[in-house]
Design an enzyme around this catalytic site. Structure first.
Site, PDB file in Angstrom:
ATOM      1  N   LEU A  58       0.824  -1.204   0.000  1.00 28.19           N
ATOM      2  CA  LEU A  58       0.000   0.000   0.000  1.00 28.19           C
ATOM      3  C   LEU A  58       0.861   1.258   0.000  1.00 28.19           C
ATOM      4  O   LEU A  58       1.874   1.337   0.703  1.00 28.19           O
ATOM      5  CB  LEU A  58      -0.917   0.006   1.217  1.00 28.19           C
ATOM      6  CG  LEU A  58      -1.832  -1.208   1.359  1.00 28.19           C
ATOM      7  CD1 LEU A  58      -2.800  -1.013   2.528  1.00 28.19           C
ATOM      8  CD2 LEU A  58      -2.603  -1.484   0.082  1.00 28.19           C
ATOM      9  N   GLY A  93       0.770  -5.444   1.169  1.00 28.71           N
ATOM     10  CA  GLY A  93      -0.222  -5.395   0.094  1.00 28.71           C
ATOM     11  C   GLY A  93       0.162  -6.218  -1.113  1.00 28.71           C
ATOM     12  O   GLY A  93      -0.700  -6.797  -1.796  1.00 28.71           O
ATOM     13  N   ASN A 135       3.592  -8.109   6.861  1.00 25.53           N
ATOM     14  CA  ASN A 135       4.453  -7.609   7.932  1.00 25.53           C
ATOM     15  C   ASN A 135       3.902  -6.364   8.622  1.00 25.53           C
ATOM     16  O   ASN A 135       4.660  -5.586   9.202  1.00 25.53           O
ATOM     17  CB  ASN A 135       5.846  -7.325   7.377  1.00 25.53           C
ATOM     18  CG  ASN A 135       5.802  -6.292   6.268  1.00 25.53           C
ATOM     19  OD1 ASN A 135       4.792  -6.126   5.596  1.00 25.53           O
ATOM     20  ND2 ASN A 135       6.892  -5.579   6.089  1.00 25.53           N
ATOM     21  N   GLU A 136       2.589  -6.202   8.580  1.00 24.45           N
ATOM     22  CA  GLU A 136       1.974  -4.996   9.143  1.00 24.45           C
ATOM     23  C   GLU A 136       2.387  -4.690  10.582  1.00 24.45           C
ATOM     24  O   GLU A 136       2.657  -3.553  10.929  1.00 24.45           O
ATOM     25  CB  GLU A 136       0.441  -5.094   9.070  1.00 24.45           C
ATOM     26  CG  GLU A 136      -0.151  -4.818   7.694  1.00 24.45           C
ATOM     27  CD  GLU A 136      -0.015  -5.992   6.737  1.00 24.45           C
ATOM     28  OE1 GLU A 136       0.602  -7.011   7.123  1.00 24.45           O
ATOM     29  OE2 GLU A 136      -0.530  -5.898   5.620  1.00 24.45           O
TER      30      GLU A 136
END
Lengths: 303, 288
Positions: free
Chosen positions: B109, B154, B178-179
């Site tokens: 993103l 994303g 990996n947020e």
């Protein structure tokens, strides 16, 4: 018999004492699979020792309830109290659970809590078992089981409640949910936790056969995450813990809750029914008879 | 700074420009995990190039949005338009998604879509992210991700939306959701897609630690299905696609519908109109 009496005197115990034998079976250290007998002693020595390092934010909870860290009502109560304290302590971010007893992590539920007890007392005990799992599985802390010995049934459940499992690389140590071997049935939330960890097929096989896996086999199926030499279990847990604590807490916690909430809610919304089921099952004559036979078997092994 | 201004001029961009660095970290090509900065340029060059071979029925969608194929609102809009066109094209049965950019599939993103934007604009952006996943994960076409570079967050989600994932056998390329590493939380439908692919335990570990897997490790846990030399990623995808297209369309599509419906019911949210229509179409075409 004299041996038994001598031991009774030693532990300040009156009445019949059955000591648990850590016997070899198929070359493995079996710690009386599924259930065990806890010595009834009047000592007030704590069954659990907690050391919190505020600088690292990591607590180590050591189970020290000889002979085999049985999950008795007292033990579970102490466990939950300690867990709650740590949960509310803002300086505590991670928890490592381990055992001080040689060859055993925890042998599981204390059979004496289920044999010859009133339905009310059985219900009280079962509620404590539920509470242990709810608090541990739903903990906001990063939790790691440092499994430095065998861990059947309730011991396996406790380790499954953690985020990560490190076990001693010793084929003589075993771990698994082996309830069916003793004619009992693991409740649905034991099953859910196992499915969440090893997948549906492995869980079905494991539960129906009541399998106890050697440490290497446990690693193969993903029941444990890592095997290390026995003397490195705790230090590896400490190292691994720093990796977990490097992740921003709130993100990790929300993610953990997202993963585990459905499973937890299933028990929460069925808690009383689960207790009722357990009590009516365990107080059945046939089940009490199985338990009695199992106790006899333990006694005769010792003698 | 001069360098930055020079680049601003080059891309017709005014204001501060941050260039994304493809830096090495633990010997891996990291493309600013999770988010990336997309150069704001006024160029009308398409971010996506689609080639449809009507004889084979296979389309190749090439992401070509330098520097790192960030999923911006524009990109996602273009992506969805292209997907919809292909979905409605009866001659198109399969879709391969790949990247023209060296070392990166998609970096995820676009952070500029989330920083300093109005709530309305953020909402618009998020809807586009949802739309990308809905269209891709629910596509009737056979979809393959030819992952020829790193693919965090994303980018990983996009590849997970496909039926099959082929990745370049390069340990320097990484992929994962990996947020949490950035203090964010992957939404539940990211989590669902990951669980559907690698199982609950692996997903829990992966999401809580925000793990980025090297290509070999990604294969080990089943995050990707196959590793091949980098120069064979696309050709392998083409070959694999023929195998998939050998399955009668209707049967495969209905299975997909059934699975998608189950997922929606699990989420207990009303079926989006599109999906309801697609399921109806599936059922009707089978009956005919």
């Amino acid at each position: 018999m004299a041996n038994v009496l001598r031991n009774s005197a030693k532990f300040g115990f009156s009445g019949v004492l059955s000591q648990l034998s850590i016997h070899s079976r198929h070359g493995r250290e079996c710690v009386s699979p599924c259930f065990s007998l806890q010595q009834r002693n009047n000592s007030t020595s704590p069954k659990i020792k907690v050391d919190l390092d505020s600088s690292t934010g990591v607590a180590v909870l050591r189970m020290q309830s000889p002979p085999v860290n049985s999950l008795s009502l007292d033990f579970l109560t102490e466990f939950c109290i300690n867990l709650e304290k740590l949960e509310m302590d803002r300086s505590c971010r991670g928890l490592i659970i381990t055992s001080t007893l040689s060859k055993v992590f925890s042998a599981g539920l204390d059979i004496m809590e289920m044999y010859g007890k009133s339905p009310e007392r059985c219900g009280e005990f079962w509620k404590a078992v539920q509470e242990m799992w709810l608090k541990l599985y739903g903990s906001n802390m990063a939790t790691i089981a440092a499994i430095n010995g065998s861990s059947p049934a309730g011991g396996c459940l406790m380790s499954l409640g953690c985020d990560y499992r490190i076990m001693a690389d010793n084929p003589r140590y075993s771990i698994g949910l082996n309830e069916t071997q003793l004619g009992i049935v693991a409740p649905f939330w034991f099953k859910d936790t196992l499915v969440n960890t090893v997948g549906n097929r492995a869980a079905e096989l494991s539960l129906e056969l009541g399998l106890l896996y050697s440490a290497p086999d446990a690693l193969k199926i993903g029941l444990v995450d890592q095997l290390v030499p026995e003397d490195q279990v705790l230090s590896t847990a400490q190292d691994t813990m720093s990796k977990w604590l490097a992740v921003p807490d709130h993100a990790r916690q929300i993610t953990k809750s997202m993963m585990r909430k459905p499973t937890i809610d299933k028990l929460l919304s069925n808690r009383e029914a689960d207790i009722t089921n357990f009590v009516s099952f365990i107080t059945k004559d046939s089940i009490q008879k199985s338990l009695r036979m199992y106790l006899e078997m333990l006694k005769s092994r010792k003698a």
